[in-house]
Design an enzyme around this catalytic site. Structure first.
Site, mmCIF file in Angstrom:
data_model
loop_
_atom_site.group_PDB
_atom_site.id
_atom_site.type_symbol
_atom_site.label_atom_id
_atom_site.label_comp_id
_atom_site.label_asym_id
_atom_site.label_seq_id
_atom_site.Cartn_x
_atom_site.Cartn_y
_atom_site.Cartn_z
ATOM 1 N N CYS A 69 1.024 -1.606 -0.367
ATOM 2 C CA CYS A 69 0.476 -0.072 -0.348
ATOM 3 C C CYS A 69 0.846 1.491 -0.021
ATOM 4 O O CYS A 69 1.624 1.213 -1.248
ATOM 5 C CB CYS A 69 -1.363 -0.025 1.232
ATOM 6 S SG CYS A 69 -2.367 0.430 0.578
ATOM 7 N N HIS A 94 -4.052 -5.735 1.360
ATOM 8 C CA HIS A 94 -3.141 -5.965 3.005
ATOM 9 C C HIS A 94 -3.552 -7.354 3.092
ATOM 10 O O HIS A 94 -5.141 -7.464 3.038
ATOM 11 C CB HIS A 94 -4.121 -4.917 3.678
ATOM 12 C CG HIS A 94 -3.530 -2.772 3.459
ATOM 13 N ND1 HIS A 94 -2.056 -3.351 3.957
ATOM 14 C CD2 HIS A 94 -4.087 -1.853 3.348
ATOM 15 C CE1 HIS A 94 -1.695 -1.548 3.903
ATOM 16 N NE2 HIS A 94 -3.412 -1.412 3.385
HETATM 17 N N1 LIG Z 1 -2.860 1.891 3.995
HETATM 18 C C1 LIG Z 1 -2.038 2.707 3.486
HETATM 19 O O1 LIG Z 1 -0.963 2.479 3.372
HETATM 20 C C2 LIG Z 1 -2.653 4.116 2.562
HETATM 21 C C3 LIG Z 1 -1.528 4.933 1.759
HETATM 22 C C4 LIG Z 1 -1.823 6.274 1.603
HETATM 23 N N2 LIG Z 1 -1.949 6.973 2.128
HETATM 24 C C5 LIG Z 1 -3.545 6.226 0.674
HETATM 25 O O2 LIG Z 1 -4.000 6.347 1.232
HETATM 26 O O3 LIG Z 1 -3.089 5.946 -0.739
#
Ligand SMILES: NC(=O)CC[C@H](N)C(=O)O
Length: 478
Positions: free
Chosen positions: A326, A424
């Site tokens: 992510c 995830h």
């Molecule tokens: N859960 C995350 O790692 C989010 C990654 C990034 N902040 C986004 O919202 O795209």
């Protein structure tokens, strides 16, 4: 409602354990936390997000997580500001001072969600936040006594003897809180006791005499708690095992969804090394895992300030594997842009350049359970997505995953050693974890991860049945 004398006294764990205790007795139990602050969120069955501790408690109660179990979730984005998630949806960002003005509106959402859970269950176990004695924050409070008073919920106060000063913290809480708030407290529990319990019986009597609150239990330290998912980054622990394949994880200031690490920490053949600021990424790392981040651009700047970018490039030159999850995936690309300033000041920065993809953060947040197969092996997976970014580029033509709805996800470098994905929870999936263990040359452990968690929850419930007056506690819940 379980409130704490301080942060990290074990409220989440005790609520999870009690949820299992009363569920085993045949009650329909729901966990509830009015307001939580965490970047480790879980996707709910109803397509929203809540704190991970409430998702674990829902599991302990044998029900799917719902946004109503944690109607207000604050996700810190900077030292002073947080994203405010209300009933599972992003409602805006607030600085600490502005947040006060949000509270009346938030209280109605909290009371509404609580009402829904009450209507569908026999028992709602409520968890407070931080310390019950923060009387400076009492006006407009929705997390502790403000909630208890608004709903007439009886309170049990939890103290932690391991940190010391438990008598003062319980008696002192009574001394500083409003007498009308104190009148809601029915009893107290002392957590994390080590040694011979009979040695503290005088302590319990003394606290009861000074507060008028009923002692409900002295709970010995429960070491297996470390095997359950951590909610707070402070509670995040590595699991270093000599001889294990080394997975090195840089601890980013806004690390998010770090439950990705839990199943790896449970693997006997893996050594999860959390790389703290000021330390280099270990040269013996078999995999550098870049975790999720609430704020990708500021965390990328932090990563560079630590010199971790250089360590990662050196690791790559040595033929090491890199996996970005992510926010970590976003960092691996050539650029990250936030034109609308969603996660910080608007702008574009260079990424680490290990994958030929570019990310743009958009206002739309993707929050959903995900399933599909990994490529090219076609191994099935389940997981979840929680992000605002969209990532495209030549390396995305070699996706890591194909989702059930036909979308491709993630990217893989030409030599296959650098991978990134938005999904995830891959390591919680037995098939996917096995795949990654074999890539790293590690033997899988004897137990399925889900079975490990279930076993710990059952043992935790046994532990509470043995050391807490669970009948009395239930009778006190009105
Ligand atoms: N859960 C995350 O790692 C989010 C990654 C990034 N902040 C986004 O919202 O795209």
């Amino acid at each position: 409602m379980i409130q704490g004398t301080g942060s990290d006294v074990g409220k989440s764990l005790i609520v999870a354990g009690l949820a299992r205790v009363y569920t085993r007795r045949g009650l329909r139990v729901r966990p509830f936390k009015p307001q939580n602050m965490s970047n480790n969120a879980a996707v709910t069955a109803d397509g929203g997000e809540i704190g991970r501790a409430q998702a674990l408690q829902a599991r302990a109660a044998g029900v799917p997580p719902s946004v109503h179990m944690n109607p207000v979730l604050l996700k810190p984005q900077s030292e002073t500001g947080a994203q405010v998630v209300v009933q599972g949806r992003m409602a805006g960002t607030a600085r600490a001072r502005e947040y006060q003005a949000w509270k009346p509106r938030l209280l109605s959402a909290v009371v509404e969600s609580f009402g829904r859970l009450r209507a569908e269950s026999d028992l709602v176990l409520v968890e407070g936040a931080g310390s019950a004695s923060e009387v400076n924050l009492r006006p407009g409070d929705i997390a502790n006594m403000g909630f208890a008073r608004a709903t007439g919920t009886p309170v049990v106060l939890l103290g932690d003897i391991d940190r010391g000063g438990v008598i003062a913290s319980l008696v002192g809480t009574k001394a500083v809180i409003d007498p009308e708030d104190a009148a809601l407290v029915r009893g107290f529990l002392v957590n994390r006791f080590r040694g011979d319990p009979s040695l503290f019986s005088d302590g319990l009597t003394l606290i009861a005499a000074r507060t008028g609150w009923e002692p409900l239990g002295l709970i010995p330290h429960f070491p297996d708690a470390a095997r359950l998912p951590a909610e707070d980054v402070l509670g995040l622990k590595g699991a270093e095992r000599p001889g294990g394949k080394v997975v090195a994880v840089p601890v980013l200031p806004r690390i998010a969804n770090f439950d990705d690490l839990d199943p790896l920490r449970a693997e006997p053949g893996i050594s999860v090394v959390l790389v703290e600021p000021g330390r280099p990424i270990p040269a013996e790392a078999d995999l550098v895992l870049l975790p999720g981040s609430k704020t990708t651009i500021p965390d990328l700047a932090f990563l560079r300030a630590q010199g971790w970018d250089i360590d990662i490039l050196a690791h790559r030159r040595r033929g090491g594997r890199v996996l970005g999850l992510c926010g970590g995936y976003q960092m691996l690309g050539t650029t990250v842009s936030d034109p609308q300033g969603i996660e910080g000041p608007p702008g574009t920065v260079a990424g680490l350049g290990l994958l030929d993809v570019a990310t743009v953060l958009t206002a739309e947040k993707r929050l959903a359970a995900a399933r599909g197969v990994s490529l090219p092996d076609e191994t099935p997976f389940t997981g979840y997505e929680m992000h605002v970014g969209e990532t495209e580029g030549p390396d995305a033509a070699r996706p890591l995953l194909r989702l059930a709805d036909g979308r491709a996800d993630g990217a893989v470098s030409v030599d296959g050693l650098v991978c990134g994905t938005y999904v995830h929870g891959l390591f919680s999936d037995e098939g996917q974890r096995a795949l990654w263990l074999s890539r790293l040359g590690a033997a899988p452990g004897p137990e399925a991860y889900e079975a490990v968690i279930e076993g710990v929850l059952d043992r935790l419930a046994d532990h509470l049945e043995a050391h807490v007056d669970c009948d009395r506690l239930l009778a006190l819940a009105s």
